[in-house]
Design a protein around this motif. Structure first.
Motif, PDB file in Angstrom:
ATOM      1  N   HIS A   1       0.826  -1.212   0.000  1.00  0.00           N
ATOM      2  CA  HIS A   1       0.000   0.000   0.000  1.00  0.00           C
ATOM      3  C   HIS A   1       0.860   1.263   0.000  1.00  0.00           C
ATOM      4  CE1 HIS A   1      -3.160  -2.743   0.393  1.00  0.00           C
ATOM      5  NE2 HIS A   1      -3.393  -2.689   1.686  1.00  0.00           N
ATOM      6  N   VAL A   2       1.962   1.232   0.742  1.00  0.00           N
ATOM      7  CA  VAL A   2       2.866   2.384   0.750  1.00  0.00           C
ATOM      8  C   VAL A   2       3.408   2.625  -0.658  1.00  0.00           C
ATOM      9  CG1 VAL A   2       5.066   3.255   1.648  1.00  0.00           C
ATOM     10  CG2 VAL A   2       3.476   2.076   3.181  1.00  0.00           C
ATOM     11  N   TYR A   3       3.779   1.542  -1.333  1.00  0.00           N
ATOM     12  CA  TYR A   3       4.259   1.668  -2.709  1.00  0.00           C
ATOM     13  C   TYR A   3       3.162   2.202  -3.631  1.00  0.00           C
ATOM     14  CZ  TYR A   3       5.158   0.324  -7.521  1.00  0.00           C
ATOM     15  OH  TYR A   3       5.281   0.347  -8.889  1.00  0.00           O
ATOM     16  N   MET A   4       1.950   1.669  -3.492  1.00  0.00           N
ATOM     17  CA  MET A   4       0.860   2.100  -4.380  1.00  0.00           C
ATOM     18  C   MET A   4       0.506   3.571  -4.146  1.00  0.00           C
ATOM     19  SD  MET A   4       0.351  -0.558  -6.256  1.00  0.00           S
ATOM     20  CE  MET A   4      -1.267  -0.666  -7.016  1.00  0.00           C
ATOM     21  N   GLU A   5       0.574   4.015  -2.889  1.00  0.00           N
ATOM     22  CA  GLU A   5       0.320   5.430  -2.612  1.00  0.00           C
ATOM     23  C   GLU A   5       1.413   6.303  -3.235  1.00  0.00           C
ATOM     24  OE1 GLU A   5      -0.134   8.577   1.128  1.00  0.00           O
ATOM     25  OE2 GLU A   5      -0.124   6.414   1.517  1.00  0.00           O
ATOM     26  N   HIS A   6       2.652   5.866  -3.103  1.00  0.00           N
ATOM     27  CA  HIS A   6       3.760   6.607  -3.705  1.00  0.00           C
ATOM     28  C   HIS A   6       3.614   6.698  -5.225  1.00  0.00           C
ATOM     29  CE1 HIS A   6       7.918   7.740  -4.693  1.00  0.00           C
ATOM     30  NE2 HIS A   6       7.907   6.765  -5.566  1.00  0.00           N
ATOM     31  N   THR A   7       3.148   5.625  -5.833  1.00  0.00           N
ATOM     32  CA  THR A   7       3.098   5.559  -7.295  1.00  0.00           C
ATOM     33  C   THR A   7       1.839   6.184  -7.866  1.00  0.00           C
ATOM     34  OG1 THR A   7       4.386   3.506  -7.157  1.00  0.00           O
ATOM     35  CG2 THR A   7       3.297   3.980  -9.262  1.00  0.00           C
TER      36      THR A   7
END
Length: 529
Positions: free
Chosen positions: A330-336
């Protein structure tokens, strides 16, 4: 509060460990597995070299190895210690090896086990969706024993080498770096892979198939590869391409990637994705050409830090693996893709948790589970992910990510339990987190909130009732107030009792009040009375 602490004092010590028979007198330092495969039968030939260090004087050593049952299983042919034949006993899926003389404390020794048989599990020998024969390791959680003599538990990690002899039309991928590929005859090819970083057996694997292979890119000198079935070569290379940017993100956010390659492998196994160390296996239908597996790729790559390198020291603490991989996806998806994507994903996860808690109530750390595959549920994935997000909200971004990095630095290439993680987070945040960890990880329910409000005389009264039967959770609920002129306000309501009313001065009657507009609290809203 006294009742809560008393109950938790009673529950918490039960969480000491799972029931695996640990041998603290021995440290396995390296496995070398020589595996012979053929296209005529499913019978494999194996020779395992196990190097170990004696922490205490020992007269015997036991490892896991599934025995013969209903025509499947491994039969041990001989065992040697330092090249000399020794006595062994293979019974109840345990191989006990008896030493002719005591091995003193501090000595390094080597055992060689020659064995053969048809794997009942662990090494999946089947046909892929194109009808071609394949061999894929599928060890999680404790199924390596079906084809590898080993300590089949993450507490004792070791370096590993695979020497695979197979018909020459196969390509072989395994943990680590390929050190040799040689044609022995026109019917046999030897492939040798070596990983010097200590791994738990759950992520030690080989993959043997016809593959199309492409270098997708490099991240800080680390090759990122795709290994896919030749029939869907173009689609597979496209679908696995996001692995490069995912690895780059985590390498920057968390710590340097702990291995020397990252192979993304299309496979025919049991699970939808398996985070095998630096050699990730994805389910065969993950390749579609539609680019729909970026979240799965992020989850399995996050495991390279959490689960593979920093491993749970006890199966009941598997949330330190699955919850971390879920949340950092989720952290990655928010960043992307932005904040709204993270909120969308966590709303979905919250609904799954609410539904699962209603059907299968249990804590995140559930010591009643003895069949370890049953540990995999929304409790250790989505619910545990929510615990990390709420922890981040409680301690703040700076302390949270400092704690995550310190936790990884402290336990990389080793093992940890929940209390280890809690102590790290207390160090970086300066907060006492015992209540937080206990209520979210060791208690069965999640908060169930009945929320009502009324406006009068320039104030809005918001009443929060915790209707779950257990003691009150200590939580912070954000309330979003929207007014007729378009003004919006966020109020933080710190809840410490089963029933609380908050009186807030407001310029006018709110048009609506939205509980948790930022999607930052795991709870179920209960409507009506």
């Amino acid at each position: 509060m006294i009742i809560r602490l008393l109950l938790l004092f009673i529950v918490f010590p039960v969480l000491a460990s799972d029931n695996y028979p640990r041998n603290e007198a021995v440290d396995i330092t390296r496995y070398i597995f020589r595996i012979e495969l053929n296209d005529t039968t499913n019978r494999i030939g194996g020779m395992a070299t196990i190097r170990f260090y004696s922490r205490k004087a020992i007269q015997e050593l036991e490892v896991d190895l599934a025995g013969d049952a209903s025509g499947k299983g491994m039969q041990v042919e001989e065992v040697r210690l330092q090249g000399r034949l020794i006595i062994f006993n293979h019974h109840n899926n345990r191989l006990k090896m008896l030493f002719p003389v005591q091995i003193p404390q501090g000595q390094e020794s080597e055992i060689t086990i020659r064995y053969a048989g048809i794997p009942a599990d662990g090494l999946i020998i089947s046909r892929n969706r194109y009808g071609e024969r394949t061999f894929f390791g599928d060890n999680w959680p404790d199924r390596a024993r079906h084809w590898l003599p080993c300590i089949d538990h993450p507490y004792d990690k070791a370096a590993v080498e695979f020497i695979v002899i197979a018909p020459p039309h196969y390509q072989v991928v395994a943990n680590g770096i390929r050190t040799e590929e040689s044609y022995l005859t026109n019917r046999q090819k030897l492939t040798h892979w070596r990983e010097d970083v200590p791994l738990p057996t759950k992520v030690m694997v080989i993959g043997v198939s016809r593959f199309a292979i492409r270098l997708l890119g490099m991240v800080n000198h680390i090759p990122v590869e795709a290994w896919v079935y030749p029939q869907n070569r173009d689609e597979g290379f496209s679908d696995y391409a996001p692995a490069v940017k995912v690895l780059r993100f985590f390498d920057s956010l968390l710590a340097p990637y702990p291995y020397r390659k990252l192979a993304n492998v299309q496979s025919t196994t049991r699970y939808g994705g398996m985070e095998n160390a630096n050699t990730i296996f994805y389910f065969e239908n993950s390749v579609s050409g539609k680019g729909q597996v970026e979240g799965l790729i992020a989850h399995e790559i996050a495991h390279q830090w959490f689960g593979n390198s920093a491993s749970e020291g006890d199966w009941h603490h598997v949330w330190l693996s699955e919850g971390f991989a879920t949340y950092f996806t989720h952290v990655y998806m928010e960043h992307t893709y932005g904040l709204e994507r993270r909120k969308e994903l966590m709303k979905r996860d919250r609904n799954r948790v609410i539904d699962h808690c209603a059907k299968m109530p249990a804590p995140v750390i559930d010591t009643h589970i003895t069949h370890f595959p049953d540990l995999l549920s929304p409790h250790v994935y989505e619910r545990a992910s929510w615990v990390l997000h709420m922890l981040r909200r409680q301690v703040g971004d700076s302390a949270f990510f400092a704690g995550i990095r310190l936790y990884y630095k402290t336990f990389s290439f080793g093992n940890a339990r929940t209390e280890d993680f809690r102590k790290i987070m207390e160090t970086t945040s300066g907060q006492n987190l015992e209540t937080f960890f206990r209520q979210w990880l060791y208690e069965i329910p999640i908060p169930r909130l009945r929320i009502s409000w009324q406006y009068q005389n320039g104030k809005v009264d918001i009443n929060i009732s915790q209707v779950q039967p257990e003691p009150a959770f200590y939580i912070t609920l954000e309330a979003g107030l929207t007014f007729s002129d378009g003004e919006e306000r966020i109020e933080k309501l710190v809840i410490t009792r089963k029933n609380q009313t908050f009186s807030l001065p407001v310029p006018s009657r709110p048009v609506r009040i939205t509980p948790d507009p930022g999607v930052n609290l795991l709870f179920e809203e209960v409507k009506g009375y």
